[in-house]
Design an enzyme around this catalytic site. Structure first.
Site, PDB file in Angstrom:
ATOM      1  N   HIS A 101       0.978  -0.807   0.138  1.00 23.66           N
ATOM      2  CA  HIS A 101       0.317   0.291   0.169  1.00 23.66           C
ATOM      3  C   HIS A 101       0.747   1.585   0.029  1.00 23.66           C
ATOM      4  CE1 HIS A 101       0.828   1.182   4.545  1.00 23.66           C
ATOM      5  NE2 HIS A 101       0.174   0.119   4.899  1.00 23.66           N
ATOM      6  N   ASP A 157       6.344   2.439   7.398  1.00 28.29           N
ATOM      7  CA  ASP A 157       4.089   1.249   7.214  1.00 28.29           C
ATOM      8  C   ASP A 157       3.728   2.867   6.052  1.00 28.29           C
ATOM      9  OD1 ASP A 157       1.587   0.251   7.311  1.00 28.29           O
ATOM     10  OD2 ASP A 157       1.404   1.671   9.169  1.00 28.29           O
ATOM     11  N   GLU A 176      -4.995   2.168   1.736  1.00 27.47           N
ATOM     12  CA  GLU A 176      -4.629   0.323   3.048  1.00 27.47           C
ATOM     13  C   GLU A 176      -5.230   1.396   4.302  1.00 27.47           C
ATOM     14  OE1 GLU A 176      -3.148  -1.573   5.545  1.00 27.47           O
ATOM     15  OE2 GLU A 176      -2.423   0.486   4.928  1.00 27.47           O
ATOM     16  N   GLU A 177      -4.754   2.315   4.474  1.00 31.98           N
ATOM     17  CA  GLU A 177      -5.220   2.376   6.259  1.00 31.98           C
ATOM     18  C   GLU A 177      -6.669   3.210   5.923  1.00 31.98           C
ATOM     19  OE1 GLU A 177      -2.946   2.204   8.133  1.00 31.98           O
ATOM     20  OE2 GLU A 177      -0.965   2.955   7.324  1.00 31.98           O
ATOM     21  N   ASP A 188       4.233  -5.653   3.301  1.00 35.31           N
ATOM     22  CA  ASP A 188       3.577  -4.772   4.396  1.00 35.31           C
ATOM     23  C   ASP A 188       4.351  -4.255   5.433  1.00 35.31           C
ATOM     24  OD1 ASP A 188       2.224  -2.582   5.641  1.00 35.31           O
ATOM     25  OD2 ASP A 188      -0.010  -3.533   5.788  1.00 35.31           O
ATOM     26  N   HIS A 248       2.268   4.654  13.097  1.00 31.32           N
ATOM     27  CA  HIS A 248       1.661   5.466  13.088  1.00 31.32           C
ATOM     28  C   HIS A 248       1.895   6.890  13.681  1.00 31.32           C
ATOM     29  CE1 HIS A 248      -1.902   3.199  11.343  1.00 31.32           C
ATOM     30  NE2 HIS A 248      -0.771   2.914  10.295  1.00 31.32           N
TER      31      HIS A 248
END
Length: 379
Positions: free
Chosen positions: A189, A201, A232-233, A262, A349
């Site tokens: 992604h 990520d 994707e998120e 990922d 994140h």
């Protein structure tokens, strides 16, 4: 969702889909679990000082569910995520779940955390289910940790849930060898969360995929289709739409497998393989065995772009640099180095997910393994 007693830690690392939002500032209370674990009988909360508590309840398997067409989202303390359409392994609010939540509310419970052996998230329709308690979920391993802490003494949990309705606009990039009918797909992604640059990520997975595609560019018989997903998120929006279009066109029957990349460069990494097909996983594990590279197996979850393929009945596998636990174990430290007792990626994140906080050696290992796995499939 954060545990503050007996030790501070985030216990929610999976997508959290909620019912209604928490009050401003969230709710903090003692974690409570009734003796019957489900909390769905009239006497479940008898004798429990439940006023103001946070309930940990087990979800009954096979509960009657109601299908929601919602595209709602929820952001918590550390993640932003959205409810995908018809998500696999998600339980929607049916009669059994509603009874658990209604009885908990009557007992003075402020929020509910559900768990089961194969649950990663709950999904509710915020329009229909707004009358229910603020609710989230953890998987079975996280629940086991909470129950262990609860058996040892009081546990205090802070839950802060926010419901958002979000429209996501995104795109996919697909590369196919001209004249070849692709039978296998591999993807990563492109997007990140708003709070960080997303280098591990998932720029790491994107880089591994791009390097593999460039090396395979000269093979005119290459059966792989290379896919860079958007959204994707936001609930695997790009890959989900791709699968729906394949199903509508009848092309889904030609796909023999999907491999997902990922988070391929976690700083406190392990090398982890997951999937629902031993043959597809074997593309990686055989390479690791031959090259004497340690690896661990991670249970396949619903947390990335393999999800819609798995729901469509396609064999899936994936490669990442996190492990089957919340933090690196002593056994994993012995295999991979790094720091035991610390997260695989403490910058997940966050604004610190940048080029200064990745493992270049892990990235190189994932790239070499993916190239070897890609070459192992011929038609």
């Amino acid at each position: 969702m954060e545990q503050s007693t007996p030790r501070a830690k985030i216990v929610q690392n999976f997508p959290a889909y909620g019912v209604s939002w928490s009050p401003s500032g969230g709710d903090t209370g003692k974690l409570l679990a009734p003796d019957d674990v489900f909390g769905d009988s009239e006497g479940s909360w008898d004798g429990v000082e439940s006023e103001g508590g946070i309930a940990l309840l087990k979800l009954r398997q096979g509960s009657k569910t109601q299908v929601s067409q919602a595209t709602a989202g929820l952001s918590g303390l550390t993640t932003q995520c959205h409810v995908p359409h018809q998500s696999p392994r998600a339980q929607r609010a049916g009669d059994s779940v509603r009874r658990q939540l209604t009885l908990a509310a009557a007992a003075g419970i402020k929020a509910v955390i559900f768990y089961s052996d194969n649950l990663h998230f709950l999904e509710f329709n915020p329009g229909q289910d707004r009358d229910l308690l603020p609710t989230t979920s953890v998987d079975g391993s996280e629940a086991d940790l909470l129950l262990q802490d609860l058996a040892a003494g009081p546990v205090v949990i802070h839950v802060d849930l926010e419901v958002r309705l979000v429209r996501t606009e995104t795109f996919n990039i697909i590369a196919t060898t001209p004249g070849v009918t692709s039978t296998h797909l591999i993807g990563a992604h492109l997007d990140s969360v708003p709070s960080g640059p997303g280098i591990n990520d998932n720029a790491s997975g994107v880089a591994v995929l791009l390097e593999t595609a460039l090396k395979r560019a000269g093979d005119r018989r290459n059966p792989w289709r290379f896919c860079w997903w958007g959204g994707e998120e936001a609930g695997a929006q790009g890959s989900s739409r791709f699968v729906r279009e394949l199903q509508a066109s009848g092309g889904i029957d030609r796909i023999k497998g999907y491999v997902n990349l990922d988070m391929a460069a976690s700083p406190n990494h392990v090398i982890s393989v997951y999937g629902n097909d031993q043959g597809l996983e074997g593309l990686y594990t055989e390479y690791f065995q031959d090259s004497q590279q340690p690896w661990v197996r991670e249970d396949v979850s619903v947390g990335s772009d393999h999800r819609p393929f798995m729901a469509a009945g396609i064999a899936v596998a994936g490669l990442g640099t996190w492990g089957p636990h919340q933090v690196k174990t002593d056994e994993e430290h012995a295999l991979f180095g790094g720091t035991a007792g610390e997260p695989y990626d403490p910058n997940y994140h966050s604004s610190q997910d940048d080029l200064a906080n990745v493992s270049w050696s892990a990235l190189a290992t994932c790239a070499a393994a993916t190239y070897a796995a890609n070459r192992a499939v011929t038609e």
